[in-house]
Design an enzyme around this catalytic site. Sequence first.
Site, PDB file in Angstrom:
ATOM      1  CB  SER A  10      -0.882   0.008   1.246  1.00 19.12           C
ATOM      2  OG  SER A  10      -0.063   0.147   2.399  1.00 19.12           O
ATOM      3  CE  LYS A  11      -3.014   5.493  -1.722  1.00 18.91           C
ATOM      4  NZ  LYS A  11      -3.964   6.443  -2.281  1.00 18.91           N
ATOM      5  NE  ARG A  12       0.212   3.864   7.235  1.00 16.41           N
ATOM      6  CZ  ARG A  12      -0.147   5.064   7.679  1.00 16.41           C
ATOM      7  NH1 ARG A  12      -1.182   5.663   7.151  1.00 16.41           N
ATOM      8  NH2 ARG A  12       0.529   5.662   8.636  1.00 16.41           N
TER       9      ARG A  12
END
Length: 482
Positions: free
Chosen positions: A256-258
Amino acid sequence: MSVRVRFAPSPTGYLHIGSLRTALYNYLFAKHHGGVCILRIEDTDRTRFVEGAIEEQIESLRWAGVVFDEGPHVGGNYGPYVQSERFPLYREYGMKLVASGHAYYAFDTAEELDAMRQRQQNAGIAPKYDRATMRNQYTVGEAETQRLLAEQAPHVIRLKVPLTAEIRFHDEVRGDVVMHGREIDDQILLKSDGFPTYHLANVVDDHLMEITHVIRAEEWLPSTPKHVLLYEAFGWKPPVFAHLPLLLNPDRSKMSKRHGDVMVHDFRGKGYFPDALVNFVAFCGWNPGTEQEMFTLEELCSAFTLERVAKAGAVFDYKKLDWMNGEYLRKKDVAELTSALLPALQERRYPYIEPDYVSSVISLLRERVAFLHDITEFGDYLFGDVLQDVEGSALADLRADDAFVTALRAWRDTVTDEDLADHDRFKGLAEGAAAAGGLKLGKFMKPLRLVITHRDVGADLFPTLKLIGKRRCIERIDSFLS
RNA sequence: GCACCGUUCGUCUAGAGGUUAGGACACCGCUCUUUCACAGCGGUAACACGGGUUCGAGUCCCGUACGGUGUACCA
């Protein structure tokens, strides 16, 4: 029967790197078998539709080299390829299932469903539609069902999962998988707004489009039994399933973009080469079984098989991607790189950007960076005469260093174009100048680099100065000395 | 919680009963060298655990642990 596969994204935003991998594997599989790769847009959830997403995803895919034989943008004999343009179809097939007793009407409100889940949670049992107690065709009776339908009461159509069945299917990656009917929810097939859910639409379309292999991410594995049940209910032959391992964050959760960039668009913007990204991503969950690591798209097509797809998720290693990008940077055709770099150099208004000159700079510096655009900053002293500031007192210290200044003057006063064109002469000149100041060669070369490039690292000084040329070298030395 | 899937160096992985457990990235060292890289050479580092099966298990079976995914009128 020839292979037909599909990549079926939903247009909710940019193309995720994991989606690129899924699309790529579908593409490679199709091409490996001389088959057809189809793009189908799964936009059955209108609330999540993002304007322009379809075009963006197609463009990201095209950039990466994944192109389709059929799809909304290229046509084909099985269209339309956008599910929102096929809505009447799903209703029709949903009703067939109701008629054959494989699906049923349900009238529960969102609140009633929430309450049901709450009760189940409190009781510590799995949240699952309770066909026996909720408001549906079976509990309210046929007459009431007809009455509700007649007055157009909001309703959905649910899959009637046989409670005692064992659903078995074969997965090309994971082998045989068995799940029990009692564990499977009576999935909604048609929503109260009349639109289908993914589950119905994907089965209907895969059948109608004669898809032979469903290659998708592992997150779909738990809902595959529902799809198998649907194929059985329709009396259709299911496709071959292959569930791909997930791309993971460093903490092993779904990527994910985290933890960094995850959209193909981002990778493109950062300067990754499409062939490097594709090469890298192909190796996330697959390998050829040989020690070859660098593969062109064509080579991937011929090497790719589902048998060699890994089962376990793969942590996305950004560092290795960077290394691979550097490998491509070093291998690519310089002329090609030159035309790719030129616009950025023009934008920065650098004065020395003749194509041949830029090619020479690229050849000189590409071994030291991972991205083509790194060269614009890394080689600023080659493209222009405005040098970056040097931190601290390094230049002042040098100016106060009599031995070095003596050597530098000696170099400046005797250097000729011929010295800069011939490596032996260059070396002789440098040694002579160093000696004039009583310095060893190394003690002269490093400061010389600093004076002329304002950097303490860079390519070999000889070819560097050769490119800069005698005139610009002397100008910089004079500027330093004054 | 329940279901399903998974587990070889830090990371990507090879390995389909008998291997000194191989490669790549990263890391460390050496060589090259005017620096940084590149390149070459070398090094540290892994079979989650416990039971079986077998003459022999990283490889087969069972269990445990750990992790992931799913559990929506999202896809």
